[in-house]
Enzyme design. Structure first.
Site, PDB file in Angstrom:
ATOM      1  N   HIS A  79      57.664  33.806 -57.162  1.00 23.19           N
ATOM      2  CA  HIS A  79      56.331  34.419 -57.141  1.00 23.19           C
ATOM      3  C   HIS A  79      55.229  33.453 -57.559  1.00 23.19           C
ATOM      4  O   HIS A  79      54.058  33.670 -57.243  1.00 23.19           O
ATOM      5  CB  HIS A  79      56.323  35.650 -58.056  1.00 23.19           C
ATOM      6  CG  HIS A  79      55.536  36.799 -57.494  1.00 23.19           C
ATOM      7  ND1 HIS A  79      54.335  36.644 -56.830  1.00 23.19           N
ATOM      8  CD2 HIS A  79      55.770  38.130 -57.499  1.00 23.19           C
ATOM      9  CE1 HIS A  79      53.875  37.822 -56.472  1.00 23.19           C
ATOM     10  NE2 HIS A  79      54.731  38.748 -56.848  1.00 23.19           N
TER      11      HIS A  79
ATOM     12  N   ASP B  70      60.020  39.549 -36.651  1.00 20.69           N
ATOM     13  CA  ASP B  70      60.863  39.662 -35.460  1.00 20.69           C
ATOM     14  C   ASP B  70      61.403  38.282 -35.098  1.00 20.69           C
ATOM     15  O   ASP B  70      60.646  37.381 -34.741  1.00 20.69           O
ATOM     16  CB  ASP B  70      60.031  40.236 -34.310  1.00 20.69           C
ATOM     17  CG  ASP B  70      60.825  40.406 -33.020  1.00 20.69           C
ATOM     18  OD1 ASP B  70      62.028  40.079 -32.999  1.00 20.69           O
ATOM     19  OD2 ASP B  70      60.218  40.860 -32.026  1.00 20.69           O
TER      20      ASP B  70
END
Length: 446
Positions: free
Chosen positions: A163, A379
């Site tokens: 992070h 995708d």
């Protein structure tokens, strides 16, 4: 809960390697902003992206993703480097070009063994590469990818990201770019921008300390979140009809426009505080992540993938949380979001007045909305994932006992959205009862 050592499936590592950029990349050290260096950001977050077999299934997902990774790292070359700690304790990135750790595995079961991931089981940890908890920061990779092949032709991409290098929206941007490369694009549709110097502290500190100090939690500031071994990861589904009834009811109470997040953040806050039976005179806090990229003047540029989030803090007395209309809490949350002005944000960056460890105080409720990070749009050539799920189980238990995440429901269900949390079972049962009581009230009046 699954017994230790009793795995529902077995995972065999096929290959583990470092994937560097396919072209020479710049070397040197890169600055991380004070938002990147917030104490709450010094951890890895793990997420599973689940892809079912379909008519457009990739013949070799791992090979496709690995080759795409080497291409996209030309543009995201800092991710091929390593974190370094400076003398003052702050982190920076050394661009070494070593590469992202990439792991390919074979799972001996069909994808159906995971269900809809409504409960995280210890056997699922095999799907994600995790560095041992005592690994030094210099040996932790900013990003790790593991592609798990299942016997049915489906696959799971497990992503672990640090992070301090980027926030969830930044990771979503990177993963969408990785998917574009996998589908044959020459480069990402969004140009990645590192420029963390845009958030450097000003030379002359100009800040409103009074407004900042009100936001800082005055409780425990330990660096390590407590471990709750009895906690389990749970999922609470909110269907479209329930969401509509609650939103319509709250909108009429507030006499104004409220976001779904504001409304259901208030609902979760009330249900949790009521379920845990805090003293009525106690002041408690709710922290929620706010994307502030557009709140700066000028706004951070499109493509900025560093930390652009701030933990906003709203506070209220337990008596009011339980007894005031839910719209009362919605308005508190809304006003807190509106207070994150350019002046305030620049001031906390200048002074580094960040809450040090909001996880360590059980009276804090912490929320983050993952629905718009872009993970559900990734995708690789066979369609978008049917499910996205965080994974924070480790060998010691759960260390996010007061955290709630909002995620899209599985494509198989199309059920509104899920609230993911980590709680002991008895606490979760009480919380679920309170959620049902509140939502039923609005459904009856709808």
């Amino acid at each position: 809960m699954e017994k230790a050592g009793l795995a529902e499936f077995n995972v065999e590592i096929v290959e583990s390697c470092l994937v560097p950029p396919c072209l020479p990349s710049p070397r040197g050290t890169l600055y991380l902003s004070n938002l990147d260096n917030q104490p709450a950001m010094r951890m890895a977050f793990n997420t599973l992206l689940v892809y079912e077999a379909c008519e457009h299934v990739l013949p070799d997902p791992a090979k496709t993703i690995r080759e795409a990774l080497s291409k996209v790292l030309v543009y995201y070359y800092p991710l091929a480097g390593r974190l370094r700690k400076k003398e003052d304790g702050k982190l920076q990135v050394e661009c070494t070009g070593e590469g992202v750790l990439f792991v390919e595995t074979m799972v001996d079961k069909n994808l159906s063994i995971l269900g809809d991931l409504e409960q995280l089981k210890p056997s699922f940890k095999q799907l994600l590469f995790r560095f041992p908890s005592n690994t030094s920061i210099e040996n932790v990779h900013p990003m790790v990818l593991q592609v798990n092949h299942f016997t049915c032709g489906g696959f799971v991409v497990a992503v672990s990201f640090h992070h301090s290098v980027f926030d969830g929206r930044g990771v979503g941007q990177f993963l969408k770019g990785l998917g574009e490369m996998a589908r044959g694009h020459v480069k990402s549709s969004i140009e990645p921008i590192w420029d963390r110097e845009l958030l450097k502290p000003r030379n002359i500190l100009v800040h409103d300390l009074e407004s900042i100090e009100k936001k800082i939690d005055s409780t425990s500031h330990s660096e390590t979140a407590p471990i709750y071994k009895e906690s389990i990861q749970m999922s609470l589904a909110l269907d479209f009809e329930t969401i509509k009834y609650v939103k319509d009811g709250i909108m009429s109470e507030c006499l104004g426009i409220c976001t779904t997040f504001e409304i259901f953040a208030a609902l979760v806050w009330r249900a949790r505080i009521k379920a845990l039976e805090f003293p009525h005179t106690q002041c408690v806090s709710i922290y929620f992540a706010v994307d502030v990229r557009r709140s700066f003047n000028p706004p951070l540029p499109n493509g900025y993938y560093g930390n652009g989030i701030v933990a906003a803090c709203a506070q209220a007395i337990v008596h009011d949380i339980i007894n005031q209309p839910l719209s009362y809490l919605v308005n508190i949350i809304k006003k807190t979001k509106m207070s994150l002005t350019n002046k305030y944000l620049r001031s906390i960056i200048d002074t580094e007045q960040f809450p040090l460890n909001v996880y360590s105080n059980k009276a804090n409720t912490i929320l983050s909305d993952w629905r718009w990070l872009g993970f559900n749009e990734v995708d690789f050539g066979s369609g978008t994932p049917v499910n996205i799920y965080p994974m924070h189980w480790n060998e010691n238990g759960f260390n996010l006992s007061n955290v709630f995440l909002f995620l899209h429901s599985s494509k198989r269900i199309d059920f509104g959205f899920n609230v993911i949390t980590w709680m002991p079972p008895q606490e979760f049962n009480l919380f679920e009862i309170e959620i049902e009581a509140i939502t039923n009230k609005y459904a009856m009046n709808g």
